[in-house]
Design a protein around this motif. Structure first.
Motif, PDB file in Angstrom:
ATOM      1  N   MET A 111     -17.729   8.553  14.681  1.00 53.34           N
ATOM      2  CA  MET A 111     -16.920   7.602  13.961  1.00 53.34           C
ATOM      3  C   MET A 111     -15.664   7.311  14.764  1.00 53.34           C
ATOM      4  O   MET A 111     -15.074   8.188  15.361  1.00 53.34           O
TER       5      MET A 111
ATOM      6  N   SER B  49     -14.645   1.905  11.416  1.00 52.04           N
ATOM      7  CA  SER B  49     -15.752   2.747  10.967  1.00 52.04           C
ATOM      8  C   SER B  49     -16.985   1.889  10.717  1.00 52.04           C
ATOM      9  O   SER B  49     -16.930   0.663  10.785  1.00 52.04           O
ATOM     10  N   ARG B  50     -18.049   2.549  10.391  1.00 51.84           N
ATOM     11  CA  ARG B  50     -19.297   1.870  10.030  1.00 51.84           C
ATOM     12  C   ARG B  50     -19.042   0.923   8.856  1.00 51.84           C
ATOM     13  O   ARG B  50     -19.522  -0.205   8.842  1.00 51.84           O
TER      14      ARG B  50
ATOM     15  N   GLU C 161     -22.283   2.005  16.101  1.00 51.28           N
ATOM     16  CA  GLU C 161     -21.396   3.170  16.072  1.00 51.28           C
ATOM     17  C   GLU C 161     -21.033   3.625  17.475  1.00 51.28           C
ATOM     18  O   GLU C 161     -19.892   4.004  17.740  1.00 51.28           O
TER      19      GLU C 161
ATOM     20  N   THR D 210      -8.377  -2.638  13.932  1.00 53.64           N
ATOM     21  CA  THR D 210      -9.678  -2.586  13.261  1.00 53.64           C
ATOM     22  C   THR D 210     -10.392  -3.924  13.393  1.00 53.64           C
ATOM     23  O   THR D 210     -11.579  -3.985  13.713  1.00 53.64           O
TER      24      THR D 210
END
Length: 127
Positions: free
Chosen positions: A1, A6-7, A27, A60
């Protein structure tokens, strides 16, 4: 992760359904994208705790965008021909490699602040 993405962030950023195989591939790409991003923007190397929330959110977003470009087109296909129709993908989508655009990096890079400006001009002699 990853530390910035994140996923779940990737799933939320994608406009459709990702298969489990795509998610496993993604990932790995998240880790690679974050390493590249931390290299390009050294202030991110300290992790999410070292930067303000706005920068974390932009990091992100940038990681998800870079990874999804590769997930959508892992082979780097630049155009497709089906029957009598040809579709050309944009050059950014056709690389098949992780990269960050200037627009994605701009909010992450810290702008240097100027304290002052000292203007010096040559003396003009009147005749």
């Amino acid at each position: 992760m990853g530390v910035f993405a994140s996923r779940q962030d990737l799933i939320a950023s994608y406009e459709g359904e990702l298969t489990e195989r795509q998610l496993v591939f993604a990932e790995t790409k998240i880790l690679e994208a974050e390493a590249l991003l931390m290299t390009l923007v050294p202030r991110l190397a300290g992790g999410p705790a070292a930067v303000p929330q706005l920068v974390r959110t932009n990091a992100t977003r940038a990681v998800c965008a870079a990874v999804l470009r590769v997930v959508r087109n892992p082979a780097g296909v630049s155009y497709q021909a089906t029957g009598g129709y040809t579709t050309r993908l944009s050059d950014n989508a056709a690389t098949g490699e992780l990269f960050f655009s200037t627009e994605e990096l701009a909010p992450l890079r810290q702008r240097r602040r100027r304290v002052g400006v000292l203007g010096i001009a040559p003396v003009r002699w009147s005749a």
